[in-house]
Design an enzyme around this catalytic site. Sequence first.
Site, PDB file in Angstrom:
ATOM      1  CD1 TRP A   1      -2.467   1.738   0.424  1.00 50.50           C
ATOM      2  CD2 TRP A   1      -2.152   1.857   2.577  1.00 50.50           C
ATOM      3  NE1 TRP A   1      -3.044   2.701   0.808  1.00 50.50           N
ATOM      4  CE2 TRP A   1      -3.027   2.867   2.346  1.00 50.50           C
ATOM      5  CE3 TRP A   1      -1.754   1.589   3.854  1.00 50.50           C
ATOM      6  CZ2 TRP A   1      -3.432   3.624   3.177  1.00 50.50           C
ATOM      7  CZ3 TRP A   1      -2.605   2.497   4.910  1.00 50.50           C
ATOM      8  CH2 TRP A   1      -3.403   3.355   4.539  1.00 50.50           C
TER       9      TRP A   1
ATOM     10  CG  ASP B   1      -1.916  -7.378   1.519  1.00 46.16           C
ATOM     11  OD1 ASP B   1      -2.967  -8.075   1.265  1.00 46.16           O
ATOM     12  OD2 ASP B   1      -2.191  -6.245   1.594  1.00 46.16           O
TER      13      ASP B   1
ATOM     14  CE1 TYR C   1      -4.235  -1.158  -1.138  1.00 42.08           C
ATOM     15  CE2 TYR C   1      -2.592  -2.769  -1.012  1.00 42.08           C
ATOM     16  CZ  TYR C   1      -3.453  -2.011  -0.328  1.00 42.08           C
ATOM     17  OH  TYR C   1      -3.801  -2.629   0.952  1.00 42.08           O
TER      18      TYR C   1
ATOM     19  CB  ALA D   1      -0.008   4.122  14.380  1.00 42.25           C
TER      20      ALA D   1
END
Length: 390
Positions: free
Chosen positions: A109, A137, A142, A270
Amino acid sequence: MLAARSGAAGSQISEESAKLRKQSAFSGTGKDKSPKKASEDGKDSSLSPSGQSQLRARQLALLREVEMNWYLKLCDLSGEHTAAHTTGMPHRNLGKSGLRVSCLGLGTWVTFGGQISDEVAERLMTIAYESGVNLFDTAEVYAAGKAEVILGSIIKKKGWRRSSLVITTKLYWGGKAETERGLSRKHIIEEIVRAMTHVINQGMAMYWGTSRWSAMEIMEAYSVARQFNMIPPVCEQAEYHLFQREKVEVQLPELYHKIGVGAMTWSPLACGIISGKYGNGVPESSRASLKCYQWLKERIVSEEGRKQQNKLKDLSPIAERLGCTLPQLAVAWCLRNEGVSSVLLGSSTPEQLIENLGAIQVLPKMTSHVVNEIDNILRNKPYSKKDYRS
Protein backbone atom coordinates in the site's frame (compact mmCIF):
# COMPACT_ATOMS: atom_id res chain seq x y z
CA MET A 1 -5.70 -15.28 -1.48
CA LEU A 2 -8.56 -12.94 -2.20
CA ALA A 3 -10.27 -10.45 0.11
CA ALA A 4 -13.62 -8.65 0.19
CA ARG A 5 -14.30 -5.14 1.52
CA SER A 6 -17.01 -3.74 3.78
CA GLY A 7 -18.89 -0.63 2.71
CA ALA A 8 -18.56 1.62 5.79
CA ALA A 9 -15.67 4.08 6.15
CA GLY A 10 -13.31 3.79 9.10
CA SER A 11 -13.43 6.28 11.94
CA GLN A 12 -11.10 9.30 11.72
CA ILE A 13 -9.83 8.18 8.32
CA SER A 14 -10.62 10.09 5.19
CA GLU A 15 -12.73 8.59 2.44
CA GLU A 16 -9.63 8.32 0.28
CA SER A 17 -7.81 6.29 2.90
CA ALA A 18 -10.84 4.13 3.51
CA LYS A 19 -10.99 3.37 -0.21
CA LEU A 20 -7.46 2.03 -0.05
CA ARG A 21 -7.80 -0.21 2.98
CA LYS A 22 -11.45 -1.14 3.45
CA GLN A 23 -11.78 -3.95 0.99
CA SER A 24 -12.98 -7.53 1.06
CA ALA A 25 -10.19 -10.00 1.45
CA PHE A 26 -9.10 -13.31 0.10
CA SER A 27 -10.65 -16.70 0.72
CA GLY A 28 -10.06 -20.00 2.42
CA THR A 29 -11.86 -22.65 4.36
CA GLY A 30 -12.07 -22.62 8.11
CA LYS A 31 -13.08 -25.62 10.18
CA ASP A 32 -16.81 -26.02 10.38
CA LYS A 33 -16.91 -27.46 13.84
CA SER A 34 -16.98 -25.11 16.78
CA PRO A 35 -14.32 -25.76 19.41
CA LYS A 36 -15.50 -27.87 22.29
CA LYS A 37 -15.88 -26.37 25.71
CA ALA A 38 -13.14 -26.97 28.22
CA SER A 39 -15.28 -29.39 30.20
CA GLU A 40 -15.92 -31.45 27.05
CA ASP A 41 -12.36 -31.89 25.85
CA GLY A 42 -10.81 -32.49 29.22
CA LYS A 43 -9.11 -29.15 29.69
CA ASP A 44 -8.93 -27.58 33.10
CA SER A 45 -12.06 -25.41 33.36
CA SER A 46 -10.29 -23.32 36.01
CA LEU A 47 -8.02 -21.81 33.34
CA SER A 48 -8.80 -18.30 32.22
CA PRO A 49 -9.81 -17.79 28.57
CA SER A 50 -6.32 -16.50 27.80
CA GLY A 51 -4.78 -19.47 29.63
CA GLN A 52 -6.89 -21.92 27.65
CA SER A 53 -5.89 -20.16 24.42
CA GLN A 54 -2.18 -20.44 25.29
CA LEU A 55 -2.62 -24.11 26.19
CA ARG A 56 -4.29 -24.82 22.86
CA ALA A 57 -1.54 -22.92 21.04
CA ARG A 58 1.16 -25.01 22.77
CA GLN A 59 -0.67 -28.23 21.94
CA LEU A 60 -0.97 -27.24 18.27
CA ALA A 61 2.70 -26.24 18.15
CA LEU A 62 3.69 -29.62 19.59
CA LEU A 63 1.49 -31.41 17.07
CA ARG A 64 3.02 -29.44 14.19
CA GLU A 65 6.52 -30.28 15.46
CA VAL A 66 5.69 -33.99 15.57
CA GLU A 67 4.21 -33.86 12.06
CA MET A 68 7.21 -31.94 10.69
CA ASN A 69 9.72 -34.34 12.26
CA TRP A 70 7.81 -37.28 10.77
CA TYR A 71 7.79 -35.70 7.31
CA LEU A 72 11.49 -34.79 7.41
CA LYS A 73 12.38 -38.30 8.50
CA LEU A 74 10.24 -39.74 5.71
CA CYS A 75 12.07 -37.58 3.14
CA ASP A 76 15.48 -38.26 4.71
CA LEU A 77 15.87 -34.57 5.58
CA SER A 78 16.61 -32.62 8.75
CA GLY A 79 15.20 -29.48 10.34
CA GLU A 80 18.06 -27.54 8.79
CA HIS A 81 16.29 -27.80 5.43
CA THR A 82 13.21 -25.86 6.54
CA ALA A 83 12.77 -22.15 5.78
CA ALA A 84 12.00 -21.41 9.41
CA HIS A 85 15.36 -22.86 10.45
CA THR A 86 17.48 -21.23 7.75
CA THR A 87 15.95 -17.75 8.10
CA GLY A 88 14.70 -17.71 11.70
CA MET A 89 11.28 -16.53 10.52
CA PRO A 90 8.46 -18.15 12.53
CA HIS A 91 5.39 -19.34 10.64
CA ARG A 92 1.82 -19.59 11.90
CA ASN A 93 -1.41 -21.08 10.66
CA LEU A 94 -3.78 -18.61 9.03
CA GLY A 95 -6.74 -18.95 11.37
CA LYS A 96 -7.68 -22.61 11.67
CA SER A 97 -6.86 -23.33 8.05
CA GLY A 98 -3.84 -25.44 7.15
CA LEU A 99 -2.17 -22.52 5.35
CA ARG A 100 1.17 -21.60 6.93
CA VAL A 101 2.22 -17.97 6.63
CA SER A 102 5.28 -16.11 7.86
CA CYS A 103 4.41 -14.13 10.98
CA LEU A 104 5.66 -11.01 9.15
CA GLY A 105 4.42 -10.15 5.67
CA LEU A 106 5.21 -7.34 3.22
CA GLY A 107 2.44 -4.94 2.18
CA THR A 108 2.46 -2.76 -0.95
CA TRP A 109 0.00 0.00 0.00
CA VAL A 110 1.27 3.50 -0.99
CA THR A 111 4.75 2.19 -1.82
CA PHE A 112 4.61 -0.07 -4.88
CA GLY A 113 3.77 1.91 -8.01
CA GLY A 114 3.66 5.14 -6.04
CA GLN A 115 6.05 6.24 -3.32
CA ILE A 116 8.99 4.09 -4.46
CA SER A 117 10.57 3.06 -7.74
CA ASP A 118 10.28 -0.43 -9.23
CA GLU A 119 13.95 -1.01 -8.40
CA VAL A 120 13.39 -0.25 -4.72
CA ALA A 121 10.28 -2.45 -4.75
CA GLU A 122 12.38 -5.34 -6.07
CA ARG A 123 15.00 -4.73 -3.40
CA LEU A 124 12.34 -4.75 -0.67
CA MET A 125 10.79 -7.99 -1.91
CA THR A 126 14.21 -9.61 -2.15
CA ILE A 127 15.10 -8.64 1.41
CA ALA A 128 11.75 -9.92 2.66
CA TYR A 129 11.98 -13.18 0.70
CA GLU A 130 15.53 -13.90 1.83
CA SER A 131 14.45 -13.18 5.42
CA GLY A 132 11.83 -15.95 5.26
CA VAL A 133 8.76 -13.86 4.39
CA ASN A 134 6.35 -15.85 2.23
CA LEU A 135 3.34 -13.52 2.51
CA PHE A 136 2.98 -10.53 0.16
CA ASP A 137 -0.14 -8.36 0.26
CA THR A 138 -1.57 -6.08 -2.42
CA ALA A 139 -4.93 -4.89 -3.81
CA GLU A 140 -6.44 -3.99 -7.17
CA VAL A 141 -6.82 -0.36 -6.07
CA TYR A 142 -3.21 0.14 -4.96
CA ALA A 143 -1.65 2.58 -7.44
CA ALA A 144 -4.61 1.93 -9.76
CA GLY A 145 -3.55 -1.68 -10.27
CA LYS A 146 0.17 -0.99 -10.75
CA ALA A 147 1.09 -2.55 -7.39
CA GLU A 148 -0.27 -5.94 -8.47
CA VAL A 149 1.58 -5.74 -11.79
CA ILE A 150 4.88 -4.80 -10.16
CA LEU A 151 4.51 -7.56 -7.57
CA GLY A 152 3.89 -10.18 -10.26
CA SER A 153 6.72 -8.91 -12.46
CA ILE A 154 9.24 -9.14 -9.63
CA ILE A 155 8.21 -12.70 -8.76
CA LYS A 156 8.57 -13.72 -12.41
CA LYS A 157 11.93 -11.98 -12.76
CA LYS A 158 13.36 -13.54 -9.59
CA GLY A 159 12.16 -17.00 -10.58
CA TRP A 160 10.71 -17.73 -7.16
CA ARG A 161 8.52 -20.82 -6.98
CA ARG A 162 4.90 -19.67 -6.90
CA SER A 163 4.05 -22.59 -4.63
CA SER A 164 6.41 -21.16 -1.99
CA LEU A 165 4.54 -17.85 -1.79
CA VAL A 166 1.21 -16.65 -0.39
CA ILE A 167 -0.07 -13.67 -2.38
CA THR A 168 -3.07 -11.82 -0.99
CA THR A 169 -5.08 -9.23 -2.88
CA LYS A 170 -8.28 -7.34 -2.20
CA LEU A 171 -11.33 -6.36 -4.22
CA TYR A 172 -13.86 -3.53 -4.08
CA TRP A 173 -12.35 -0.24 -5.21
CA GLY A 174 -11.33 -1.18 -8.74
CA GLY A 175 -11.96 1.48 -11.40
CA LYS A 176 -13.94 4.69 -11.76
CA ALA A 177 -16.91 3.13 -13.58
CA GLU A 178 -19.83 1.78 -11.57
CA THR A 179 -19.19 -1.68 -13.03
CA GLU A 180 -15.52 -1.64 -12.04
CA ARG A 181 -15.97 -1.52 -8.30
CA GLY A 182 -17.97 -3.11 -5.53
CA LEU A 183 -18.61 -6.78 -4.92
CA SER A 184 -21.17 -7.48 -7.64
CA ARG A 185 -21.12 -10.44 -10.04
CA LYS A 186 -20.01 -8.03 -12.77
CA HIS A 187 -16.92 -7.13 -10.76
CA ILE A 188 -15.90 -10.38 -9.07
CA ILE A 189 -18.17 -12.84 -10.88
CA GLU A 190 -20.92 -13.03 -8.23
CA GLU A 191 -22.10 -11.84 -4.86
CA ILE A 192 -19.43 -12.20 -2.15
CA VAL A 193 -19.67 -15.71 -0.59
CA ARG A 194 -20.94 -17.39 -3.77
CA ALA A 195 -18.41 -15.43 -5.82
CA MET A 196 -15.49 -16.38 -3.60
CA THR A 197 -16.54 -20.03 -3.66
CA HIS A 198 -16.65 -19.88 -7.46
CA VAL A 199 -13.23 -18.20 -7.63
CA ILE A 200 -11.72 -20.93 -5.45
CA ASN A 201 -13.42 -23.76 -7.33
CA GLN A 202 -12.07 -22.32 -10.59
CA GLY A 203 -8.55 -22.35 -9.19
CA MET A 204 -8.14 -18.57 -9.26
CA ALA A 205 -7.54 -18.43 -5.49
CA MET A 206 -6.97 -20.92 -2.71
CA TYR A 207 -8.62 -19.12 0.21
CA TRP A 208 -10.70 -16.05 0.83
CA GLY A 209 -11.06 -13.70 3.73
CA THR A 210 -12.32 -10.25 4.58
CA SER A 211 -10.83 -6.82 5.21
CA ARG A 212 -12.34 -4.31 7.61
CA TRP A 213 -15.56 -6.27 8.04
CA SER A 214 -17.44 -6.18 11.32
CA ALA A 215 -17.70 -9.33 13.42
CA MET A 216 -21.41 -9.51 12.58
CA GLU A 217 -20.71 -9.33 8.83
CA ILE A 218 -18.08 -12.07 9.06
CA MET A 219 -20.43 -14.29 11.06
CA GLU A 220 -23.18 -13.73 8.50
CA ALA A 221 -20.83 -14.72 5.67
CA TYR A 222 -19.89 -17.87 7.57
CA SER A 223 -23.55 -18.75 8.17
CA VAL A 224 -24.44 -18.24 4.50
CA ALA A 225 -21.51 -20.42 3.46
CA ARG A 226 -22.57 -23.25 5.75
CA GLN A 227 -26.24 -22.97 4.84
CA PHE A 228 -25.60 -23.26 1.10
CA ASN A 229 -22.59 -25.59 1.26
CA MET A 230 -20.11 -22.95 0.16
CA ILE A 231 -16.65 -21.91 1.37
CA PRO A 232 -16.46 -19.56 4.40
CA PRO A 233 -13.80 -16.87 5.00
CA VAL A 234 -10.60 -17.94 6.71
CA CYS A 235 -9.33 -14.63 8.09
CA GLU A 236 -9.94 -10.92 8.57
CA GLN A 237 -7.47 -8.17 7.73
CA ALA A 238 -7.65 -5.58 10.50
CA GLU A 239 -5.75 -2.52 11.65
CA TYR A 240 -3.78 -3.31 14.81
CA HIS A 241 -1.18 -1.34 16.72
CA LEU A 242 -0.48 0.13 20.13
CA PHE A 243 -3.32 2.64 19.77
CA GLN A 244 -5.88 0.41 17.98
CA ARG A 245 -6.72 -2.75 19.93
CA GLU A 246 -10.45 -3.40 20.40
CA LYS A 247 -11.24 -5.46 17.30
CA VAL A 248 -8.19 -7.72 17.27
CA GLU A 249 -8.06 -8.33 21.01
CA VAL A 250 -11.78 -8.67 21.78
CA GLN A 251 -13.89 -9.37 18.69
CA LEU A 252 -11.66 -11.55 16.53
CA PRO A 253 -10.64 -14.05 19.25
CA GLU A 254 -14.30 -14.96 19.68
CA LEU A 255 -14.64 -15.53 15.93
CA TYR A 256 -11.48 -17.64 15.94
CA HIS A 257 -12.81 -19.98 18.61
CA LYS A 258 -16.32 -20.13 17.11
CA ILE A 259 -15.62 -20.44 13.38
CA GLY A 260 -11.83 -20.51 12.96
CA VAL A 261 -11.33 -17.03 11.46
CA GLY A 262 -7.78 -15.77 12.01
CA ALA A 263 -6.31 -12.26 12.04
CA MET A 264 -3.91 -10.74 9.53
CA THR A 265 -3.07 -7.25 10.78
CA TRP A 266 -1.79 -4.12 9.07
CA SER A 267 -0.31 -0.76 10.04
CA PRO A 268 1.69 -1.94 13.09
CA LEU A 269 3.32 1.50 13.21
CA ALA A 270 0.01 3.39 12.85
CA CYS A 271 0.85 4.84 9.42
CA GLY A 272 4.28 5.87 10.70
CA ILE A 273 3.09 7.59 13.88
CA ILE A 274 4.89 5.02 16.05
CA SER A 275 8.10 5.31 14.02
CA GLY A 276 9.11 8.38 16.02
CA LYS A 277 9.44 10.65 12.97
CA TYR A 278 6.52 12.82 14.11
CA GLY A 279 7.78 13.50 17.62
CA ASN A 280 8.55 17.14 16.79
CA GLY A 281 5.90 17.82 14.17
CA VAL A 282 5.47 16.75 10.54
CA PRO A 283 8.71 16.60 8.50
CA GLU A 284 8.48 17.86 4.91
CA SER A 285 9.59 14.56 3.43
CA SER A 286 7.14 12.43 5.43
CA ARG A 287 3.92 10.80 4.22
CA ALA A 288 1.82 13.08 6.41
CA SER A 289 3.19 16.10 4.53
CA LEU A 290 1.61 14.92 1.26
CA LYS A 291 -1.60 16.62 0.16
CA CYS A 292 -3.55 13.36 -0.09
CA TYR A 293 -2.62 12.50 3.52
CA GLN A 294 -4.05 15.58 5.16
CA TRP A 295 -6.13 13.27 7.35
CA LEU A 296 -2.92 11.77 8.79
CA LYS A 297 -1.44 15.19 9.48
CA GLU A 298 -4.62 16.23 11.29
CA ARG A 299 -4.47 13.10 13.40
CA ILE A 300 -0.84 13.75 14.36
CA VAL A 301 -1.27 17.41 15.36
CA SER A 302 -4.55 16.77 17.23
CA GLU A 303 -4.72 16.66 21.01
CA GLU A 304 -5.01 12.87 20.90
CA GLY A 305 -2.01 12.77 18.60
CA ARG A 306 0.09 14.74 21.08
CA LYS A 307 -0.96 12.38 23.87
CA GLN A 308 0.15 9.44 21.75
CA GLN A 309 3.55 11.01 21.15
CA ASN A 310 3.99 11.46 24.90
CA LYS A 311 3.17 7.79 25.44
CA LEU A 312 5.72 6.81 22.82
CA LYS A 313 8.36 8.80 24.71
CA ASP A 314 7.44 6.84 27.86
CA LEU A 315 7.81 3.57 25.91
CA SER A 316 11.31 4.44 24.66
CA PRO A 317 13.10 3.34 27.88
CA ILE A 318 11.50 -0.10 27.55
CA ALA A 319 12.81 -0.39 23.99
CA GLU A 320 16.27 0.70 25.09
CA ARG A 321 16.27 -1.86 27.91
CA LEU A 322 15.34 -4.63 25.46
CA GLY A 323 18.04 -3.48 23.04
CA CYS A 324 15.70 -2.58 20.22
CA THR A 325 14.17 0.42 18.49
CA LEU A 326 10.65 1.71 19.16
CA PRO A 327 9.32 0.40 15.79
CA GLN A 328 10.76 -3.05 16.56
CA LEU A 329 9.09 -2.99 19.96
CA ALA A 330 5.77 -2.01 18.37
CA VAL A 331 5.91 -4.82 15.78
CA ALA A 332 6.98 -7.39 18.39
CA TRP A 333 4.09 -6.22 20.60
CA CYS A 334 1.69 -7.06 17.77
CA LEU A 335 3.33 -10.47 17.26
CA ARG A 336 3.13 -11.33 20.96
CA ASN A 337 -0.63 -11.77 20.37
CA GLU A 338 -0.95 -15.45 19.49
CA GLY A 339 -4.26 -14.73 17.79
CA VAL A 340 -2.43 -12.79 15.07
CA SER A 341 -1.41 -15.02 12.18
CA SER A 342 0.73 -12.42 10.42
CA VAL A 343 1.63 -8.74 10.68
CA LEU A 344 1.94 -6.85 7.38
CA LEU A 345 4.86 -4.44 7.18
CA GLY A 346 4.88 -1.36 4.96
CA SER A 347 8.33 0.04 4.20
CA SER A 348 9.58 2.58 1.68
CA THR A 349 13.31 1.89 2.12
CA PRO A 350 15.44 -1.25 2.59
CA GLU A 351 16.71 0.18 5.88
CA GLN A 352 13.17 0.49 7.26
CA LEU A 353 12.29 -3.05 6.24
CA ILE A 354 15.44 -4.55 7.74
CA GLU A 355 14.77 -2.68 10.98
CA ASN A 356 11.16 -3.88 11.16
CA LEU A 357 12.11 -7.48 10.36
CA GLY A 358 14.39 -7.29 13.38
CA ALA A 359 11.27 -7.43 15.56
CA ILE A 360 11.54 -11.22 15.29
CA GLN A 361 14.57 -11.05 17.59
CA VAL A 362 12.61 -8.98 20.11
CA LEU A 363 9.61 -11.31 20.27
CA PRO A 364 11.18 -13.75 22.81
CA LYS A 365 11.76 -10.77 25.11
CA MET A 366 8.06 -9.85 25.21
CA THR A 367 7.42 -11.39 28.61
CA SER A 368 4.21 -10.86 30.56
CA HIS A 369 6.08 -8.35 32.71
CA VAL A 370 7.10 -6.30 29.66
CA VAL A 371 3.59 -6.46 28.21
CA ASN A 372 2.15 -5.26 31.53
CA GLU A 373 4.63 -2.38 31.58
CA ILE A 374 3.44 -1.34 28.13
CA ASP A 375 -0.22 -1.65 29.13
CA ASN A 376 0.37 0.54 32.17
CA ILE A 377 1.73 3.28 29.90
CA LEU A 378 -0.89 2.96 27.17
CA ARG A 379 -3.85 2.54 29.54
CA ASN A 380 -6.07 1.43 26.65
CA LYS A 381 -6.33 -2.32 27.10
CA PRO A 382 -9.81 -3.40 25.95
CA TYR A 383 -11.88 -5.76 28.05
CA SER A 384 -14.30 -8.40 26.88
CA LYS A 385 -17.33 -9.53 28.83
CA LYS A 386 -15.39 -12.58 30.03
CA ASP A 387 -12.82 -10.33 31.72
CA TYR A 388 -15.48 -8.93 34.04
CA ARG A 389 -16.43 -12.33 35.44
CA SER A 390 -15.41 -12.85 39.03
